[in-house]
Design a protein around this motif. Sequence first.
Motif, PDB file in Angstrom:
ATOM      1  N   VAL A  32       0.807  -1.221   0.000  1.00  0.00           N
ATOM      2  CA  VAL A  32       0.000   0.000   0.000  1.00  0.00           C
ATOM      3  C   VAL A  32       0.838   1.268   0.000  1.00  0.00           C
ATOM      4  N   GLY A  33       2.163   1.146   0.093  1.00  0.00           N
ATOM      5  CA  GLY A  33       3.008   2.338   0.098  1.00  0.00           C
ATOM      6  C   GLY A  33       4.464   1.970   0.020  1.00  0.00           C
ATOM      7  N   ALA A  34       5.285   2.961  -0.338  1.00  0.00           N
ATOM      8  CA  ALA A  34       6.725   2.735  -0.408  1.00  0.00           C
ATOM      9  C   ALA A  34       7.455   4.029  -0.123  1.00  0.00           C
ATOM     10  N   ARG A  35       8.423   3.955   0.753  1.00  0.00           N
ATOM     11  CA  ARG A  35       9.294   5.097   1.075  1.00  0.00           C
ATOM     12  C   ARG A  35      10.593   4.918   0.300  1.00  0.00           C
ATOM     13  N   LYS A  41      13.059   8.348  -7.947  1.00  0.00           N
ATOM     14  CA  LYS A  41      12.049   7.325  -7.660  1.00  0.00           C
ATOM     15  C   LYS A  41      10.739   7.915  -7.146  1.00  0.00           C
ATOM     16  N   ARG A  42      10.792   9.149  -6.676  1.00  0.00           N
ATOM     17  CA  ARG A  42       9.602   9.781  -6.097  1.00  0.00           C
ATOM     18  C   ARG A  42       8.495   9.901  -7.144  1.00  0.00           C
ATOM     19  N   GLY A  43       7.299   9.460  -6.799  1.00  0.00           N
ATOM     20  CA  GLY A  43       6.160   9.546  -7.696  1.00  0.00           C
ATOM     21  C   GLY A  43       6.062   8.424  -8.711  1.00  0.00           C
ATOM     22  N   VAL A  44       7.046   7.535  -8.738  1.00  0.00           N
ATOM     23  CA  VAL A  44       7.036   6.409  -9.671  1.00  0.00           C
ATOM     24  C   VAL A  44       6.233   5.269  -9.060  1.00  0.00           C
ATOM     25  N   ASP A  45       5.433   4.606  -9.888  1.00  0.00           N
ATOM     26  CA  ASP A  45       4.670   3.468  -9.399  1.00  0.00           C
ATOM     27  C   ASP A  45       5.615   2.386  -8.895  1.00  0.00           C
ATOM     28  N   VAL A  46       5.293   1.797  -7.757  1.00  0.00           N
ATOM     29  CA  VAL A  46       6.182   0.810  -7.144  1.00  0.00           C
ATOM     30  C   VAL A  46       6.374  -0.394  -8.061  1.00  0.00           C
ATOM     31  N   GLY A  47       5.329  -0.807  -8.759  1.00  0.00           N
ATOM     32  CA  GLY A  47       5.477  -1.900  -9.705  1.00  0.00           C
ATOM     33  C   GLY A  47       6.484  -1.574 -10.768  1.00  0.00           C
ATOM     34  N   GLN A  53       4.253  -4.577 -13.772  1.00  0.00           N
ATOM     35  CA  GLN A  53       3.189  -3.689 -14.199  1.00  0.00           C
ATOM     36  C   GLN A  53       2.827  -2.725 -13.064  1.00  0.00           C
ATOM     37  N   PRO A  54       2.383  -1.510 -13.400  1.00  0.00           N
ATOM     38  CA  PRO A  54       1.966  -0.567 -12.352  1.00  0.00           C
ATOM     39  C   PRO A  54       0.865  -1.173 -11.478  1.00  0.00           C
ATOM     40  N   ILE A  55       0.920  -0.837 -10.182  1.00  0.00           N
ATOM     41  CA  ILE A  55      -0.072  -1.371  -9.239  1.00  0.00           C
ATOM     42  C   ILE A  55      -0.913  -0.267  -8.617  1.00  0.00           C
ATOM     43  N   GLY A  56      -0.673   0.984  -9.041  1.00  0.00           N
ATOM     44  CA  GLY A  56      -1.456   2.082  -8.498  1.00  0.00           C
ATOM     45  C   GLY A  56      -0.970   2.616  -7.178  1.00  0.00           C
ATOM     46  N   VAL A  57       0.285   2.306  -6.820  1.00  0.00           N
ATOM     47  CA  VAL A  57       0.876   2.802  -5.577  1.00  0.00           C
ATOM     48  C   VAL A  57       2.148   3.561  -5.933  1.00  0.00           C
TER      49      VAL A  57
END
Length: 355
Positions: A32-35, A41-47, A53-57
Amino acid sequence: MSVLRVIQWATGGVGTEMVTTILDHRPDLQLVGARVYSDAKRGVDVGTLVGRQPIGVEATTDVEEILALDADCVLYAPQFTDIDDVCRLLESGKNVATPSFLFHPRRIAEHDRDRLLAACQKGGATVHGSGLNPGNLSGVLPLALSGMSRTIEKLTLQERADWSLWESTEITFDGMWFGRPVEDITATGNDFLAFNSGLFTEQTWFLADALNAGIDEVTVSVEAVPATRDHQIFDHLVQAGTTAGQRWSWAGRRAGEPLVEIETLWTVGGDYPPHWPTPRDGWTMTIEGEPSMQTHFFCLASFSRPASIEEHVRSALVAVALQVVNAVPAVCAAPPGFATMADLPLIRSYTGFGN
């Protein structure tokens, strides 16, 4: 199926393996989140950060955003730990599982221990530290083997490793100071060396306390040896005469006698001093007692199929990451406070054969 909400703190080598495991293999865990620490990396989808694939986080550098998230557990995996951040996470009600520190809370600085415990109590949260070494090989495995012991006289763990292929050169050179003058390499030579030595000191105390060694102290020694020739390690040159080998020893002693010892034999460039011990590459643990036992651990991408050097190097990161990820359900189920490797139940693979 109950799903636990997880935050990834740091997406370096180990953090990336944690995230890919959750996305590919753990339907019981929801990211649900990533620091992250870099603006890139800021604002990039964690996936996207881990090649999926992007996961919306989206990843964030803002700690306040992380604290505001609703999550069951934080996978805390930075290169350098910050007690203030960990306390804030715990106070916010988030459990913390980490390969970065806190392997034996009883033996850390009293001020830090009290702060962390107060944060756990305030947030009703639990914190757990584990990994590879320090971690499973110097914590879980010795305790498991001790179940076959009548008495133990001495326990030693030797790690032999060449760091030449380790891509995190900021650790190898900025932290461990390979390539620096040999006289610079001491247990307090820089902040990283002091922190790293403290982790192994803590782990030595962990084994001694868990196995009733009754030691008086843990002594630390290090011998740095010079390179016999120049070595090019990625974008760094280790010049002949500068540090190419470090032999560390953390010995838990009772009345001067070493009962528990962790020894690391670390080199770069393939230089290996002839006067050093010559265990096999990897980790060798020996228990002298009744009975005496020895086991050797080596981590590779595969023992049966061809694999690249990069895959083999990454396998150690996978091992560190999974020892912590697989512990998340047990950490979340544990009572508030410290949960050590001696406290949690057996941590085993969630996925296994995948069937």
